[in-house]
Design an enzyme around this catalytic site. Structure first.
Site, short mmCIF file in Angstrom:
data_model
loop_
_atom_site.label_atom_id
_atom_site.label_comp_id
_atom_site.label_asym_id
_atom_site.label_seq_id
_atom_site.Cartn_x
_atom_site.Cartn_y
_atom_site.Cartn_z
N LEU A 33 0.80 -1.23 0.00
CA LEU A 33 0.00 0.00 0.00
C LEU A 33 0.83 1.27 0.00
O LEU A 33 1.89 1.35 0.60
CB LEU A 33 -0.91 0.03 1.23
CG LEU A 33 -1.97 -1.06 1.32
CD1 LEU A 33 -2.99 -0.69 2.39
CD2 LEU A 33 -2.65 -1.32 0.00
N HIS A 37 -3.52 3.91 -2.83
CA HIS A 37 -4.52 2.94 -2.37
C HIS A 37 -5.42 3.55 -1.31
O HIS A 37 -6.62 3.31 -1.28
CB HIS A 37 -3.83 1.71 -1.75
CG HIS A 37 -3.03 0.90 -2.71
ND1 HIS A 37 -1.66 0.88 -2.70
CD2 HIS A 37 -3.41 0.05 -3.69
CE1 HIS A 37 -1.21 0.06 -3.64
NE2 HIS A 37 -2.25 -0.45 -4.26
N GLN A 61 -2.74 -12.92 -12.78
CA GLN A 61 -2.40 -11.76 -13.60
C GLN A 61 -0.89 -11.55 -13.75
O GLN A 61 -0.45 -10.52 -14.23
CB GLN A 61 -3.11 -10.50 -13.09
CG GLN A 61 -2.66 -10.01 -11.72
CD GLN A 61 -3.59 -8.92 -11.19
OE1 GLN A 61 -4.69 -9.18 -10.75
NE2 GLN A 61 -3.13 -7.68 -11.24
N GLY A 147 -8.12 2.60 -9.23
CA GLY A 147 -7.34 3.81 -9.54
C GLY A 147 -7.26 4.07 -11.03
O GLY A 147 -7.12 3.15 -11.84
N GLU A 148 -7.32 5.36 -11.39
CA GLU A 148 -7.14 5.74 -12.80
C GLU A 148 -5.70 5.56 -13.25
O GLU A 148 -5.42 5.62 -14.44
CB GLU A 148 -7.51 7.21 -12.99
CG GLU A 148 -8.99 7.43 -13.07
CD GLU A 148 -9.36 8.88 -13.32
OE1 GLU A 148 -8.44 9.74 -13.37
OE2 GLU A 148 -10.55 9.15 -13.45
N MET A 184 2.22 7.30 -7.95
CA MET A 184 2.53 6.32 -6.90
C MET A 184 2.20 4.92 -7.40
O MET A 184 1.18 4.71 -8.05
CB MET A 184 1.76 6.63 -5.63
CG MET A 184 2.27 7.88 -4.99
SD MET A 184 1.65 8.04 -3.31
CE MET A 184 2.27 9.67 -2.93
N SER A 185 3.09 3.98 -7.09
CA SER A 185 2.90 2.59 -7.52
C SER A 185 3.67 1.69 -6.57
O SER A 185 4.76 2.05 -6.10
CB SER A 185 3.46 2.41 -8.94
OG SER A 185 3.65 1.04 -9.22
O1 PAF Z 1 -4.75 -2.94 -9.46
C1 PAF Z 1 -4.57 -3.93 -8.73
O2 PAF Z 1 -4.03 -3.83 -7.63
C2 PAF Z 1 -5.03 -5.29 -9.22
O3 PAF Z 1 -4.85 -5.42 -10.59
C3 PAF Z 1 -6.47 -5.65 -8.81
C4 PAF Z 1 -7.48 -4.70 -9.46
C5 PAF Z 1 -6.61 -5.57 -7.29
C6 PAF Z 1 -6.80 -7.06 -9.26
O4 PAF Z 1 -5.94 -7.99 -8.69
#
Ligand code: PAF
Length: 278
Positions: A33, A37, A61, A147-148, A184-185
């Site tokens: 986080l 977030h 993913q 988030g955008e 932020m990432s």
């Molecule tokens: O953006 C993210 O953190 C993820 O891709 C999500 C939307 C929680 C799906 O795992």
């Protein structure tokens, strides 16, 4: 804040809140986080009486060569941060709860998922659409916030929810940036000091493109200049720098429709993405 690990417990709490007349908000995350977030939780609080945050590093993913193992995991710290931001319930399932043996169903959103990031990470949006559909159906929230910063992901999730008649309103939250403009990432923590200094160039390039397009300069020329600038400052690979229709994500050809400038590029071990409205 209470933590639950099963879908049954998540459903029980969400439906108790709904039956009590409360609106329920959902904020799906993979943890790691940062302020971005927490802004999603705060926005959800504005639209709901109770906010559920989710914490699940979704293996579906990540491609085998990606950072699933390295992805930051600190449930205790993330739980405290969620709670301070106003979440009341944390759903933190393990992998077998989400994908029990025999789980085969995949949700796919053709078209939107195949361009931009989808062209470079072909597994990605199938994994995102599947987990997002599952979480939306599990929680049956009134509103869910994404988030955008992950603009293409937001469009894919909106389309998936619309096409599957999932009655949850999907809200996009503005990108939260560092003082120098870097979005932020969770993956910014992979950057070395030198890479961190170069990283805001991706935002600067997008600003130059959006200013240039508004001033009448051709998007293709601006994107080519932007790509060269990223390579100049030390990005090792540029996956794309593009201006696309904000809804279809196809090349922007109709000047009367909203457009979006997006970029994805590699800086050391980190793949950075960012976007701005044109
Ligand atoms: O953006 C993210 O953190 C993820 O891709 C999500 C939307 C929680 C799906 O795992």
């Amino acid at each position: 804040m209470q933590t639950v690990r099963t879908i049954a417990d998540l459903r029980a709490q969400a439906s108790a809140w709904r039956q009590g007349g409360g609106r329920v908000g959902l904020v799906p995350t993979m943890g790691g986080l940062h302020e971005g977030h927490l802004s999603l939780v705060r926005l959800a609080r504005e639209h709901a009486d109770h906010v559920i945050a989710t914490l699940f590093v979704n293996p579906a993913q990540f491609a085998p060569n990606e950072d699933f193992d390295a992805y930051p995991r600190d449930e205790a710290a993330d739980g405290d941060a969620f709670s301070n931001a106003g979440a009341e319930l944390l759903f933190a399932p393990d992998i077998a709860e989400v994908y029990p043996p025999g789980h085969v169903t995949q949700v796919s959103v053709p078209g939107l998922s195949e361009v931009l990031d989808g062209a470079f990470r072909p597994h990605f949006f199938g994994g995102v659409a599947t987990i997002a559909a599952k979480l939306l159906i599990q929680a049956m929230a009134d509103v869910a916030v994404f988030g955008e910063k992950d603009y293409q992901q937001l469009q894919v999730i909106k389309r998936m929810a619309r096409d599957l008649d999932i009655p949850t309103e999907i809200l996009g939250a503005p990108t939260i940036r560092e003082a120098d403009g870097l979005a932020m990432s969770s993956r910014n923590r992979y950057l070395t000091e030198d890479e961190r200094a170069a990283a805001p160039t991706i935002f600067a390039v997008l600003q130059e493109i959006t200013d240039g397009v508004r001033g009448g300069v051709g998007a293709n020329d601006l994107c080519a200049i932007g790509r060269a600038r990223l390579l100049d400052v030390g990005f090792r690979d540029v996956d794309y720098v593009s201006v696309v229709d904000a809804e279809t994500l196809q090349p922007a050809t109709d000047a009367s429709r909203p457009a979006r400038a997006l970029a994805a590029a590699w800086l050391g071990k980190a793949r950075l993405i960012d976007n701005l409205p044109v």
